[in-house]
Design an enzyme around this catalytic site. Structure first.
Site, PDB file in Angstrom:
ATOM      1  CG  ASN A   1      -7.002   5.750  10.843  1.00 52.09           C
ATOM      2  OD1 ASN A   1      -6.228   6.038  11.757  1.00 52.09           O
ATOM      3  ND2 ASN A   1      -7.202   6.522   9.801  1.00 52.09           N
TER       4      ASN A   1
ATOM      5  CB  SER B   1      -7.972   9.492   5.941  1.00 56.48           C
ATOM      6  OG  SER B   1      -8.628   8.956   7.073  1.00 56.48           O
TER       7      SER B   1
ATOM      8  N   GLY C   1       0.834  -1.198   0.000  1.00 56.33           N
ATOM      9  CA  GLY C   1       0.000   0.000   0.000  1.00 56.33           C
ATOM     10  C   GLY C   1       0.864   1.241   0.000  1.00 56.33           C
TER      11      GLY C   1
ATOM     12  CE  LYS D   1      -4.752   8.366  14.435  1.00 54.58           C
ATOM     13  NZ  LYS D   1      -4.513   7.467  13.329  1.00 54.58           N
TER      14      LYS D   1
ATOM     15  CD  GLU E   1      -9.678   3.345   6.714  1.00 55.51           C
ATOM     16  OE1 GLU E   1      -8.868   2.435   6.901  1.00 55.51           O
ATOM     17  OE2 GLU E   1      -9.398   4.544   6.940  1.00 55.51           O
TER      18      GLU E   1
ATOM     19  N   GLY F   1       0.688   4.435  -0.591  1.00 54.00           N
ATOM     20  CA  GLY F   1      -0.113   5.650  -0.723  1.00 54.00           C
ATOM     21  C   GLY F   1       0.374   6.731   0.221  1.00 54.00           C
TER      22      GLY F   1
ATOM     23  CG  ASN G   1      -9.001   8.439  13.491  1.00 51.63           C
ATOM     24  OD1 ASN G   1      -8.746   9.416  12.801  1.00 51.63           O
ATOM     25  ND2 ASN G   1      -8.218   7.381  13.538  1.00 51.63           N
TER      26      ASN G   1
ATOM     27  CG  ASN H   1     -11.633  10.171   9.985  1.00 54.88           C
ATOM     28  OD1 ASN H   1     -11.277  10.375   8.838  1.00 54.88           O
ATOM     29  ND2 ASN H   1     -10.782   9.860  10.934  1.00 54.88           N
TER      30      ASN H   1
END
Length: 318
Positions: free
Chosen positions: A105, A262, A10, A192, A274, A12, A196, A200
């Site tokens: 995540n 993200s 990955g 976290k 996600e 990215g 998040n 998000n």
């Protein structure tokens, strides 16, 4: 300089950035790519960073795991929505001493991955970084960069700080990547999520950047209240976070440069969100412990609706 070799799955915004930093510092790194493979094989990687721009004109690029060399550490930097590919991608790369480092995540993603890596060590890294992929083989690092490392054990037991965590930490720090070691991965993952889940989720639902959410008293209060529910979720799993941590995350976001999360970038790119890893899994873990999180439950349902509608191409915010 250690002679540990790294393989990036990955390449990215996350895998490309950290992998490029490791190679720049002299570590041997192999990169697995899909759409960018031919471009990166010919032109290398370009990193624009607040810490200084750099280019790697040549990288060890692959588009087939079966052609990649065995590496000491396999860094999985795919989105959690791509984890269904891992049963095919990981086994060809693993020998008995390989460590899998998951930069992802969400929460409770390790149990599934541990099923098909056998007895191999699984370490998770939580990346506190603002980094975007801006073109083929091009990464823009905007802010931060620290990774919290913790080792996974069955039933989310705390492992303490292991020698393998310390070895990887030394390699990353030699590449200018700050590392924090956590004795308790589950605690680190809930910490976290305090950031998040609200940012998000709200960035997608409200079509807003983090600075816009913070500038408005209503949405700032909303983010704060959602953080309170995340603390309740953590407590349901036996992980206690003090209220001071909410203020710490609010201050941290106030000081952050203007940033699209993200999840918002995935939404704008019509890619799968996600939702399960970041919002659904913590909800289910809390419910299993008999704790309901009504605000997070509402975010979850809204995101599920928006995700499906967005990928069907039937529109959203004007």
């Amino acid at each position: 300089m250690s002679n540990r070799t790294y393989g990036i799955i990955g390449t990215g915004a996350i895998g490309g950035f950290y992998g490029a930093k490791l190679q720049k510092a002299g570590h041997q790194v192999s990169f697995l790519l899909r759409s960018d493979y031919h471009h990166v094989a010919e032109n290398g990687l370009i990193v624009k960073s607040v810490d200084g721009d750099f280019t790697l004109p040549e990288v060890d690029a692959y588009n087939d795991v079966k052609k990649m060399p065995n590496c000491d550490v396999i860094v999985v930097a795919l989105k959690a929505t791509q984890n269904h590919h891992l049963p095919e991608l990981l086994p060809p790369l693993i020998n008995e001493n390989t460590v899998v480092l998951l930069l992802q995540n969400g929460i409770n993603v390790e149990p599934e991955i541990s099923k098909f890596i056998g007895e191999n060590t699984l370490i998770s890294g939580l990346c506190f970084v603002c980094s975007n992929k801006i073109g083929q083989g091009q990464i823009h690092h905007i802010d931060y960069g620290i990774i919290t490392l913790g080792q996974y054990a069955p039933n989310h037991q705390a492992t303490g700080i292991t020698e393998q965590m310390s070895q990887i930490a030394r390699d990353f720090e030699s590449a200018g990547i700050p590392i924090e070691l956590s004795e308790d991965l589950l605690l680190a993952r809930w910490k976290k999520l305090v950031w998040n889940i609200p940012y998000n989720s709200l960035s997608v639902i409200l079509n807003a950047r983090t600075d816009e959410i913070m500038a408005n008293p209503d949405t700032r209060r909303l983010a704060e209240q959602i953080m309170g529910e995340v603390l309740a979720g953590a407590k349901s799993c036996g992980r206690i976070l003090g209220d001071y941590f909410i203020q710490k995350m609010l201050d941290h976001t106030e000081n952050m440069k203007s940033y699209l999360t993200s999840m918002k970038l995935d939404y704008d790119g019509k890619r799968p969100l996600e939702v399960e890893a970041i919002v659904g899994n913590p909800l289910r873990m809390a419910r299993k412990a008999g704790v309901d999180l009504p605000m997070i439950s509402m975010l979850y349902r809204q995101l599920k609706f928006l995700d499906v509608r967005n990928r069907l191409g039937t529109g959203h915010h004007s």
